[in-house]
Design an enzyme around this catalytic site. Structure first.
Site, PDB file in Angstrom:
ATOM      1  N   GLY A  54       0.850  -1.183   0.000  1.00 35.68           N
ATOM      2  CA  GLY A  54       0.000   0.000   0.000  1.00 35.68           C
ATOM      3  C   GLY A  54       0.881   1.226   0.000  1.00 35.68           C
ATOM      4  O   GLY A  54       2.079   1.127   0.305  1.00 35.68           O
ATOM      5  N   CYS A  81       5.397  -5.953   1.560  1.00 35.03           N
ATOM      6  CA  CYS A  81       5.705  -4.527   1.453  1.00 35.03           C
ATOM      7  C   CYS A  81       5.086  -3.745   2.615  1.00 35.03           C
ATOM      8  O   CYS A  81       5.488  -3.929   3.751  1.00 35.03           O
ATOM      9  CB  CYS A  81       5.265  -4.018   0.084  1.00 35.03           C
ATOM     10  SG  CYS A  81       6.070  -2.473  -0.340  1.00 35.03           S
ATOM     11  N   TYR A  82       4.096  -2.906   2.365  1.00 36.96           N
ATOM     12  CA  TYR A  82       3.479  -2.193   3.505  1.00 36.96           C
ATOM     13  C   TYR A  82       2.968  -3.193   4.537  1.00 36.96           C
ATOM     14  O   TYR A  82       3.028  -2.945   5.737  1.00 36.96           O
ATOM     15  CB  TYR A  82       2.343  -1.286   3.017  1.00 36.96           C
ATOM     16  CG  TYR A  82       1.646  -0.544   4.152  1.00 36.96           C
ATOM     17  CD1 TYR A  82       2.164   0.650   4.646  1.00 36.96           C
ATOM     18  CD2 TYR A  82       0.496  -1.062   4.751  1.00 36.96           C
ATOM     19  CE1 TYR A  82       1.556   1.315   5.710  1.00 36.96           C
ATOM     20  CE2 TYR A  82      -0.123  -0.411   5.818  1.00 36.96           C
ATOM     21  CZ  TYR A  82       0.405   0.782   6.283  1.00 36.96           C
ATOM     22  OH  TYR A  82      -0.198   1.430   7.331  1.00 36.96           O
ATOM     23  N   HIS A 168       8.009  -7.834  -3.691  1.00 36.46           N
ATOM     24  CA  HIS A 168       6.711  -8.284  -4.203  1.00 36.46           C
ATOM     25  C   HIS A 168       6.816  -9.665  -4.855  1.00 36.46           C
ATOM     26  O   HIS A 168       7.182  -9.764  -6.020  1.00 36.46           O
ATOM     27  CB  HIS A 168       6.178  -7.275  -5.235  1.00 36.46           C
ATOM     28  CG  HIS A 168       5.754  -5.998  -4.586  1.00 36.46           C
ATOM     29  ND1 HIS A 168       4.490  -5.809  -4.087  1.00 36.46           N
ATOM     30  CD2 HIS A 168       6.439  -4.868  -4.304  1.00 36.46           C
ATOM     31  CE1 HIS A 168       4.399  -4.612  -3.547  1.00 36.46           C
ATOM     32  NE2 HIS A 168       5.577  -4.024  -3.662  1.00 36.46           N
ATOM     33  N   GLU A 170       4.527 -11.464  -5.915  1.00 34.82           N
ATOM     34  CA  GLU A 170       3.441 -11.695  -6.879  1.00 34.82           C
ATOM     35  C   GLU A 170       3.782 -11.217  -8.287  1.00 34.82           C
ATOM     36  O   GLU A 170       3.089 -11.570  -9.230  1.00 34.82           O
ATOM     37  CB  GLU A 170       2.150 -11.023  -6.383  1.00 34.82           C
ATOM     38  CG  GLU A 170       2.128  -9.492  -6.417  1.00 34.82           C
ATOM     39  CD  GLU A 170       2.801  -8.822  -5.207  1.00 34.82           C
ATOM     40  OE1 GLU A 170       3.576  -9.492  -4.509  1.00 34.82           O
ATOM     41  OE2 GLU A 170       2.562  -7.624  -4.996  1.00 34.82           O
ATOM     42  N   ASP A 226     -16.076 -12.140 -22.409  1.00 37.52           N
ATOM     43  CA  ASP A 226     -16.452 -11.953 -21.008  1.00 37.52           C
ATOM     44  C   ASP A 226     -17.956 -12.096 -20.806  1.00 37.52           C
ATOM     45  O   ASP A 226     -18.414 -12.793 -19.907  1.00 37.52           O
ATOM     46  CB  ASP A 226     -16.009 -10.578 -20.511  1.00 37.52           C
ATOM     47  CG  ASP A 226     -14.582 -10.284 -20.887  1.00 37.52           C
ATOM     48  OD1 ASP A 226     -13.853 -11.254 -21.142  1.00 37.52           O
ATOM     49  OD2 ASP A 226     -14.203  -9.104 -20.929  1.00 37.52           O
ATOM     50  N   LYS A 365      -8.534 -11.961 -17.613  1.00 37.68           N
ATOM     51  CA  LYS A 365      -8.995 -12.525 -18.879  1.00 37.68           C
ATOM     52  C   LYS A 365      -8.651 -14.000 -19.060  1.00 37.68           C
ATOM     53  O   LYS A 365      -9.492 -14.798 -19.475  1.00 37.68           O
ATOM     54  CB  LYS A 365      -8.347 -11.720 -20.016  1.00 37.68           C
ATOM     55  CG  LYS A 365      -8.958 -11.964 -21.348  1.00 37.68           C
ATOM     56  CD  LYS A 365     -10.206 -11.179 -21.425  1.00 37.68           C
ATOM     57  CE  LYS A 365     -10.793 -11.027 -22.763  1.00 37.68           C
ATOM     58  NZ  LYS A 365     -11.806  -9.949 -22.709  1.00 37.68           N
TER      59      LYS A 365
END
Ligand code: XMP
Length: 509
Positions: A54, A81-82, A168, A170, A226, A365
């Site tokens: 964040g 992180c945060y 990070h 991710e 979608d 997607k």
């Protein structure tokens, strides 16, 4: 019961990406705001919690916090992180401003052996993006990784099963990021995994049934992947209480309306209403050149048409939309900046008379394509390139006029035909033509021409959030350019767009 990981969001760009990575690792994940109450969080019975990054600093008054009862709840936790700075601060460590690190950094192991570190190398490259850093660890924690900019780059307390990383895991730029997340889920939190898109269907279908009760729903089919997948999952839940309305706004590509109706209704036997509203949309866009205004008007007209169809059908309370996560984030939920109003999110009128059902809102997607396959939709529908709801209207700079639409449709058909016959469509995210509204001088035969330019755009991307221009073979580009100029009257010049996203966006408007 399905194991659930909660990603508690401190305002991160990457919260959804974390959730998606966890799902890729076989565990269902969803997001909640970090400010949610302890009771609401525990009511979800999380098997593990991940605290996102964040933009804040733990020392700023009003910086986001967790309900501190979570820290002693016994649920395994990973701060990122945060999320790490928050944990360090809340559990009695020290966090200081330090030297900011943005981008790649090297971390090295400290020699401590821990389940989180299983199989990781001595050194690896990670992606950092922080101002503050942890200077001293809370009691009970061991230092697992260090870097030059963050002496404490990862820490863990195996007894309480609370872990944190400054970088990070991710993002793809972090080497072994997935291994760290996998170790957290399976070695630290001892989860069983096994979640997949089949489980998504099993969970979503009863949820939709509970939400709709014995009501009726309309699905807004746009012709894209979608909305087709959203329709298929809601159809599985509601059967013939779902009606599909396909609005042809006149901004579709050549042959699209017929193709969508055929390929969809073959697999999903539901009531299908084809509304021909070309004239109405054209009139609604008369004189409009501003891209946001185009999007908003199209969004509004869409809803009005649905409302009218719904009225004809009797009481209908729910509108199903194929909104995806990137649509939500780019339309600026909460504090994220508005990039463009995706017609199905920011373009909705304020006095909407339906309740929205958006079963794909948390998915990316490629997850939606996987879900479509799971639901038995044909590859011709599931593998289609993405196409924006406002269609060709936002691929022509300036006013939307019938002749310009016709020209763009023909040019687009050439781009599609050539890319498909070169058999490279599987490597691309999108490939299409744009009408930039520029006229230039040319020569054809012995005559001077003063015609329209057409831009060809082809991009590669994983999820539409970022994209790179596709390095198409020059011979293919040449074939496309000659075919457009010779087959589309009024065009005398072809340009190739070599802008990535960022700084551009994929569509021109
Ligand atoms: P941009 O242009 O924002 O597009 O880089 C990212 C992806 O989203 C698609 N797109 C839309 N899809 N409604 C949609 O359903 C919209 O209003 C819309 N605008 C853009 C775009 O084609 C690309 O795949």
């Amino acid at each position: 019961m399905t194991e659930r990981v909660l990603v508690l969001d401190f305002g991160a760009q990457y919260a959804q990406l974390i959730a998606r990575r966890v799902r890729e690792l076989g565990v269902y994940a969803e997001i909640m705001p970090a400010a949610a109450s302890y009771e609401d969080i525990m009511a979800k019975e999380p098997a593990a919690i991940i605290l996102s990054g964040g933009p804040d600093s733990v020392y700023r008054p009003g910086a986001p916090k967790l309900d501190e009862r979570l820290l002693t709840s016994g649920v395994p936790q990973l701060g990122i992180c945060y999320g790490m700075q928050y944990l360090a601060h809340a559990l009695g460590g020290r966090v200081d401003p330090g030297t900011p690190e943005y981008g790649p950094a090297q971390v090295r192991r400290t020699g401590v052996d821990d389940p989180l570190m299983a199989g990781l190398p001595e050194r690896m490259q990670v992606w950092m993006s922080h101002g503050d850093r942890v200077e001293s660890l809370p009691d009970g924690f061991s230092l697992l990784f260090a870097s030059d900019g963050a002496p404490c780059a990862a820490m863990g307390d195996p007894l309480r099963r609370i872990y944190a990383v400054q970088f990070h895991p991710e993002v793809v730029h972090t080497e072994h990021g997935m291994d760290i997340l996998r170790n957290f889920l399976y070695a630290v939190a001892s989860l069983e995994g096994g979640w997949d898109m089949g489980s998504f269907v099993e969970r979503e279908v009863p949820r939709i049934q509970a939400e709709v009760g014995d009501g009726q729903a309309l699905v807004a089919l746009s012709g894209g992947v979608d909305s087709a997948v959203a329709a298929a999952i809601v159809h599985r839940a509601l059967g013939d209480r779902l009606t599909a309305v396909f609005v042809d706004h006149g901004f579709l590509r050549a042959g699209e309306a017929e193709e969508v109706e055929r390929s969809f209704t073959e697999r999903v036997p539901l009531r299908f209403i084809h509304v021909r509203a070309q004239e109405r949309f054209l009139k609604g866009l008369e004189g409009v050149v501003d891209p946001e205004e185009k999007r908003k008007r199209i969004g509004n007209l869409f809803i009005r048409v649905f409302e009218e169809e719904a009225q004809k059908l009797g009481p209908i309370d729910f509108l199903v939309q194929g909104t995806l996560y990137p649509d939500v984030i780019e339309s600026g939920p909460g504090q994220a900046a508005v990039i463009k109003s995706h017609h199905n999110v920011g373009g909705l009128p304020k006095d909407l008379r339906f309740r929205l059902l958006e079963p794909l809102r948390e998915l990316f997607k490629d997850e939606v394509r996987q879900l479509g396959r799971e639901l038995g939709l044909p590859p011709s529908l599931v593998e289609r390139q993405p196409f924006p709801g406002p269609g060709l209207a936002i691929r022509m700079v300036g006013e939307v006029q019938p002749e310009r639409l016709e020209l763009l449709r023909r040019a687009d058909l050439v781009v599609r035909r050539e890319v498909e016959s070169a058999e490279i469509a599987k490597d691309l995210w999108q490939w299409f033509a744009v009408l930039p509204g520029v006229r230039t001088v040319g020569v054809m035969g012995d005559h001077r021409t003063y015609g329209e330019a057409v831009v060809v755009r082809a991009v590669t991307s994983d999820d539409g959030m970022t994209a790179d221009w596709a390095k198409l073979d020059p011979q293919l580009l040449q074939r496309i350019a000659s075919a457009i100029v010779s087959e589309v009257p009024g065009v005398n010049r072809v340009l190739y767009d070599i802008t990535s996203k960022p700084p551009g966006t994929i569509e021109w408007e």
